[in-house]
Design an enzyme around this catalytic site. Structure first.
Site, short mmCIF file in Angstrom:
data_model
loop_
_atom_site.label_atom_id
_atom_site.label_comp_id
_atom_site.label_asym_id
_atom_site.label_seq_id
_atom_site.Cartn_x
_atom_site.Cartn_y
_atom_site.Cartn_z
CG ASP A 25 18.81 21.21 11.98
OD1 ASP A 25 18.95 22.29 11.36
OD2 ASP A 25 18.00 21.07 12.92
CE LYS A 87 19.69 28.06 8.57
NZ LYS A 87 19.12 26.88 9.24
CD GLU A 187 16.02 24.58 8.49
OE1 GLU A 187 15.13 25.27 9.03
OE2 GLU A 187 17.19 24.96 8.38
CG ASP A 209 11.45 24.74 11.89
OD1 ASP A 209 11.84 25.18 12.99
OD2 ASP A 209 12.23 24.26 11.05
P1 ADP Z 1 17.73 26.79 14.95
O1 ADP Z 1 17.00 25.86 14.05
O2 ADP Z 1 17.53 28.22 14.59
O3 ADP Z 1 19.16 26.44 15.17
P2 ADP Z 1 16.66 25.46 17.27
O4 ADP Z 1 15.57 24.66 16.66
O5 ADP Z 1 17.83 24.77 17.83
O6 ADP Z 1 17.04 26.68 16.36
O7 ADP Z 1 15.97 26.33 18.39
C1 ADP Z 1 16.72 27.22 19.11
C2 ADP Z 1 15.78 28.06 19.90
O8 ADP Z 1 14.97 27.24 20.74
C3 ADP Z 1 16.52 29.03 20.77
O9 ADP Z 1 15.91 30.30 20.69
C4 ADP Z 1 16.32 28.42 22.16
O10 ADP Z 1 16.35 29.41 23.17
C5 ADP Z 1 14.95 27.80 22.02
N1 ADP Z 1 14.71 26.76 23.00
C6 ADP Z 1 15.38 25.59 23.19
N2 ADP Z 1 14.88 24.93 24.25
C7 ADP Z 1 13.87 25.68 24.74
C8 ADP Z 1 12.97 25.56 25.84
N3 ADP Z 1 13.01 24.51 26.66
N4 ADP Z 1 12.06 26.55 26.02
C9 ADP Z 1 12.01 27.61 25.21
N5 ADP Z 1 12.83 27.81 24.18
C10 ADP Z 1 13.75 26.86 23.94
MG MG Z 2 16.05 24.52 13.06
#
Ligand code: ADP
Ligand code: MG
Length: 623
Positions: A25, A87, A187, A209
């Site tokens: 991912d 990205k 995804e 998502d």
């Molecule tokens: P991506 O797919 O874009 O890499 P992720 O699915 O890893 O993103 O999500 C990242 C986002 O999730 C970030 O904005 C992060 O701040 C948020 N995030 C992660 N954990 C929490 C949480 N416990 N509460 C709120 N937001 C969260």
């Molecule tokens: Mg993601």
């Protein structure tokens, strides 16, 4: 992202040797890698036990790039040389990103607005493909250490909305990292696969998502283990980052009117703000201390600050339902994906809108990587007995420019891929030997409102009268969403082909904008299309009459000819005035007026043919 489960006929028993393949991912914010470890697909953690790898690369003067957690301090200390959210740069042009505030800390090389953005770092120039390759390499190394062997293949996930350029660059990055890409997988599709493992539900599923930088919502229909995608939607520029920015603004206002923060201070405060945001997912309030000032934040504060963002996600859900012509009470399950769906404000809004609790049993961070890991295990051949293929959909309609700068859609949006569709076209002019093909992407009726993907020419068409040549144009979209277009003249087999690999992709949010625009302009587009078609028809009539006058002008009395020419002139004025009703009226009038002339010509040609002069025209007249 239709998920079609296709059993392989006569599948062989599982290969004796377990081959190493992983699912990746590759996220805007965080990346993960997953692999089958015995019975289950699991996330492979680093040596410290972290399963998330921040998608951050720091470039120092004369050392290897630092990737992931190790690069976090550099993101604060040395933002100019530390690339985050790369990205969001993939598949885009310098012109699209150079003025974008979110990339403000970077120095871009002056390469020209249409070329890929090149980041100037202490370790030299880096383009987004190279930065992504560094992240992929770090993940592959992690996997090879954990699995104790060399990887034979990877499945990499991409947002459903990634266009050709973005998908191609993702593949390029993998190649640069020395990885064999088995498949790019959307995804949401991966998330559905992950849940498909434990629950064999029938019904309609929404995959919601909300990641760091992108928002995808998809509607899948599930029947007897077979998924089909009914619709997709979302917003490529909406994610947890936007919630950070909203909370940042709230914190800045609570801090009172302070002087401008420099990059380093901004980065520091941002880190505190993100921490607070995460805390607010688990408790009703949070405190942060910045420059000796304490700021207290409550869940209510936060909810109010992000209200508009939450509303946008629900609007996208509503649109997807509308696209699929389903009611929200026909949705049986909602799968939550992406770290940002941990926010209670999101879960509540989703639960309230659909009238049921969303599924959160698989960690929303891990679900995409797990699905990709399952798919990698299948594609590498570790599971041939119950193999299945996953098919996706193309997010925007693909078509070709026709006369009058109109778009003829060949593959409509949300068509399951891989797909090949053909349509026949013909020449517009007598004796035409070259046909220009213009491939476009988008929902609107006019070429200028769609995105131009490629232009090419088919040469060597045998000269024929207008409309006689048969040219078949075939659009083919492969499993990774990459398009190739083939044009073929059917009588001679003359062909021209193009693989569409645009040099840069759509700007973030642009797909969303194009979809919105197509709905907003549907009425207007139809009118424009009707006008264009009337103009083309009128012009064809004028051309035909002129040609007939040249050939058989002696069949006309002088006065008749003058009348005909006057009517032609009138129609030409109507075409120029672009008045649809007027054009139709004048076309009709000219058709009537020229009817007698046409009849005389036909008599003449039949007479000639019967006297043996031209047997062909007898046949064509009788057609
Ligand atoms: P991506 O797919 O874009 O890499 P992720 O699915 O890893 O993103 O999500 C990242 C986002 O999730 C970030 O904005 C992060 O701040 C948020 N995030 C992660 N954990 C929490 C949480 N416990 N509460 C709120 N937001 C969260
Ligand atoms: Mg993601």
């Amino acid at each position: 992202m239709a998920l079609l489960q296709i059993s392989e006929p006569g599948g062989k028993p599982a290969a004796p040797k377990h081959r190493l393949a992983v699912g990746i991912d590759l996220g805007t914010t965080n990346s993960l890698v997953a692999a089958s470890c015995g019975q289950k697909v699991e996330i492979l953690p680093d040596d410290e036990g972290n399963y998330l790898m921040p998608s951050i690369v720091s470039y120092g003067t004369n050392s290897a790039p630092v990737v992931g957690h190790a690069a976090l301090p550099a993101a604060v200390e040395d933002p100019a040389n530390t690339i985050i959210s790369v990205k969001r740069l993939l598949g885009r042009s310098l012109g699209e990103v150079s003025d974008d505030e979110q990339f403000g800390q970077y120095q871009f090389a002056s390469t020209g607005v249409d070329s890929a953005p090149v980041l100037q770092t202490a370790a030299g120039d880096k383009n987004p493909v190279q930065v992504s390759a560094d992240i992929l390499s770090a993940l592959a190394q992690r996997a090879e250490r954990a699995l104790k062997g060399k990887l034979e293949g990877v499945v990499i996930t991409v947002p459903a909305y990634f266009n050709d350029a973005q998908r191609q660059q993702t593949k390029d990055a993998a190649q640069l990292a020395g990885l064999q890409v088995l498949r790019l997988l959307n995804e949401p599709t991966a998330a559905a696969v992950a849940y498909g493992l434990d629950s064999k539900d029938e019904g309609n599923v929404i995959v919601f998502d909300l990641g760091g930088g992108t928002f995808d919502v998809s509607l899948l229909s599930l029947q007897k283990g077979i998924f089909e995608v009914l619709a997709t939607g979302g917003n490529t520029s909406l994610g947890g980052d936007d919630f950070d920015r909203a909370l940042m603004a709230l914190v800045r206002s609570k801090l009172g009117a302070t002087e401008e923060l420099n990059h380093k201070q901004t980065a520091q405060l941002k880190r505190l703000v993100i921490q607070a945001k995460h805390e607010l997912s688990n408790s009703s309030s949070s405190e942060l201390i910045f420059n000796d000032q304490t700021v207290r934040l409550t869940v209510e504060d936060f909810s109010a600050a992000v209200q508009d963002l939450v509303r946008q996600t629900i609007t996208a859900c509503r649109r997807v339902l509308r696209d699929a012509e389903l009611d929200k009470d026909q949705i049986d399950n909602i799968v939550m994906v992406g770290g940002a769906t941990r926010m209670p404000v999101i879960r509540q809004a989703v639960a309230e809108f659909f009238g049921k609790e969303p599924l959160t049993s698989i960690d929303p961070d891990k679900v995409v990587a797990i699905g990709a890991g399952i798919q990698a295990d299948v594609l590498i051949g570790n599971k041939s007995a119950d193999s299945f293929l996953l098919l996706d959909v193309n997010p925007l309609s693909l078509g070709i420019e026709t006369m009058g700068e109109l778009v003829e859609k060949i593959i409509p949006r949300n068509t399951t891929i891989p797909v090949a569709r053909a349509q026949e076209f013909t020449t517009f002019k007598d004796g035409q030997t070259v046909m220009a093909l213009h491939v476009v992407q988008g929902e609107r009726e006019l070429v200028k409102d769609c995105r131009s993907l490629a232009r090419f020419e088919l040469r060597g068409i045998p000269p024929m009268v207008a409309g006689a040549a048969k040219i078949r144009v075939t659009f083919q979209v492969d499993a990774d969403g990459l398009l190739s277009v083939l044009a073929e003249e059917l009588s001679t087999g003359t062909r021209a082909e193009i693989q569409v690999k645009p040099s840069y992709g759509l700007g973030s949010g642009e797909i969303e904008e194009m979809l919105q625009a197509s709905q907003a302009h549907a009425q207007e587009d139809m009118q424009v299309r009707a006008l264009r078609e009337a103009q083309i028809e009128a012009q064809q009539l004028i051309d035909a009459i002129r040609a007939a006058e040249t050939q058989d002008g002696d069949l006309l009395e002088e006065e008749e000819r003058a009348q005909l020419d006057a009517a032609v002139a009138k129609l030409e004025r109507a075409i120029a005035d672009a008045n649809k009703n007027d054009i139709s009226e004048q076309t009709e009038a000219l058709n009537k007026l020229s009817g007698e002339f046409a009849a005389r010509r036909m008599d003449l040609h039949i007479a000639k043919a019967l006297s043996g002069e031209n047997i062909d025209s007898v046949e064509s007249t009788n057609d």
